[in-house]
Design an enzyme around this catalytic site. Sequence first.
Site, mmCIF file in Angstrom:
data_model
loop_
_atom_site.group_PDB
_atom_site.id
_atom_site.type_symbol
_atom_site.label_atom_id
_atom_site.label_comp_id
_atom_site.label_asym_id
_atom_site.label_seq_id
_atom_site.Cartn_x
_atom_site.Cartn_y
_atom_site.Cartn_z
ATOM 1 N N GLU A 153 0.683 -1.437 0.452
ATOM 2 C CA GLU A 153 -0.018 -0.152 0.213
ATOM 3 C C GLU A 153 1.176 1.545 -0.014
ATOM 4 O OE1 GLU A 153 -2.275 0.770 3.919
ATOM 5 O OE2 GLU A 153 -3.073 2.107 2.221
ATOM 6 N N ARG A 155 5.295 -12.781 9.784
ATOM 7 C CA ARG A 155 6.124 -11.043 9.056
ATOM 8 C C ARG A 155 7.607 -11.207 9.815
ATOM 9 N NH1 ARG A 155 2.045 -6.803 10.173
ATOM 10 N NH2 ARG A 155 3.194 -5.748 9.574
ATOM 11 N N LYS A 166 4.072 0.701 10.207
ATOM 12 C CA LYS A 166 4.462 1.849 9.718
ATOM 13 C C LYS A 166 3.990 3.166 9.751
ATOM 14 C CE LYS A 166 3.608 0.471 5.450
ATOM 15 N NZ LYS A 166 2.465 0.706 3.414
#
Length: 552
Positions: free
Chosen positions: A37, A262, A272
């Site tokens: 994204e 992850r 983020k």
Amino acid sequence: MSSNEANTAENFIHHKITHDINQGLNDCNVITRFPPEPNGYLHIGHAKSICLNFGTAIKFNGHCNLRFDDTNPEKENIEFMNAIAEDVKWLGYSWHEVNYASDYFEQLYNYGVQLIQKGYAYVDSLSAEEIRQLRGTLTEPGTESPDRNRTIEDNITLFEKMKNGAFADGSYVLRAKIDMNAPNINMRDPTLYRIRRAHHPRTANNWCLYPMYDFTHCISDGIENITHSLCTLEFEDHRPLYDWVLTQLQFPHHPQQIEFARLSLEYTIVSKRKLHLLVEQGHVSGWDDPRMPTLAGLRRAGFTPKSIRDFCDRIGVTKKDSWIEMGVLEHSIREDLNASATRKMAVLKPLRVVLENYPEDTCEQLTANNHPQNDQLGSRTLPFDQVILIEQDDFAEIPPAKFKRLTLNGEVRLRNSYIIKCHGIIKNEQGDILELRCTYDPDTLGKKPEGRKVKGVIHWVSEKHSLPAEIRLYDRLFNVPHPESEEDFICALNPNSLEVINGAKVEMSLANSRANEQYQFERIGYFCVDSKDSKPEQLIFNRTVTLRDTWK
RNA sequence: UGGGCCGUCGCCAAGCGGUAAGGCACGGGGUUUUGAUCUCCGCAUACCCAGGUUCGAAUCCUGGCGGCCCAGCCA
């Protein structure tokens, strides 16, 4: 797709794909995608996903697309898209296609209409708050919306009006009609579309209706004929929805979603939202601050694409939540730079040394190899004269045990040069050491002294023939291994993560160094020329990583 | 306490019923004009726990325990 060496590491996803190929699935094709994204810069955690997706495609002779998941115009922008593309290329990968979820908005809308026509979606006028309240809880089932049984015709009309801007933001949503009693909350009539009058970086103001991730991602994968859609563990609960959408739409191609854990790296963060905060609140100089775990930051700090790929290879791919120690990343970059970086000498905190028996007006040109193991890297010239500079730490008036450096009346080898002996210490009134008086042994250049062993070797530069430089010593960004679990992660920031050394002196041969060039400053660590601030007349070096140091 | 997932050495990680790979870290020896590199050696009678099946179990079964994720009109 071209690229470097494919990863050698095997993992459960590769096993699964091999199995699929053996079954003849997908006509034996392997097509993956990396779907960021564009709402921030890529970080080391993304690198794991990039290496997995591109590396898997390479390994199985398939291909990988770069696809921007740009369905939330309020958070995304072109700057991030450009930075992401640049970082993927820098890491060493080439995509087959670059796509944007927004390219599929028209098709997505039509699939929305299809879902309504099949009776699998409806327009809901409930507010976000009402929907939340009717969703139920983890242990209690949800309640059906009053709008759930609207006629197909009404739904089609309303959905079209939503698209045409007839309604205010938030007034209606399109919902999948699945099961409000589903134990998996994602299946309790999830929202598929929301009205949002926002300027989209690519479609501008063409749309006021934006599709949600769950609706968009599976269809985008399907459109691109992705065979294996690799994502992180938190999407595991979304897989039933991913499959539901494609099944109800009778999609001709149905990709397989496979989840992996992850990356969590100790002493840093990969959220983020939190990285954004560090940038916005000025705790770092930007997304490319060398302390940031972003690819831009790592690059500026001197990490190489190869070292990051190697790191991703080492940590493996599994479904187990894990924390990787910083030592693994450090090992990867040291291994790469040890082989490739040319050696230089730099004195961070200089101490003047006068060689009393060295002729005052003489300057000889010594030769030094650029690499101890690789002659291909050539050699350079080192000016040597009466006054040199050594590291303050390399002299001790009262040496600790096992000290292998210079002491009063002690001898030490000057790297690439002579052996010197210290005879005197000159101090100021406060007792600070200002200068050392030494003599050099002219018969020790390039040979061992007769009958005595000098175990220490220290680096140096000529006082007169050296360059001033600013050296930035970077350290871990946080003081605690798991800053993300801290009540306030900002409080866990390491106040000493950057130490700027202004009075450093480096050898003359560094005069022509260019941005990003990497060196090993012998006995200190690996450094690179700062890409933003370094100028020929004001050299600035960033410390990438220290040398391994087993002496305490 | 609903659903999903995970638990092998300090940190990662192979293993897929035949008797515990490898890497990082760590400890020790050797080489070395970088306390670097390189090199040699050491490092889980043990696989979350407890039962069970089996000639044989980290691998299969049952039951526990522990950890992570999910109640955005974010991705």
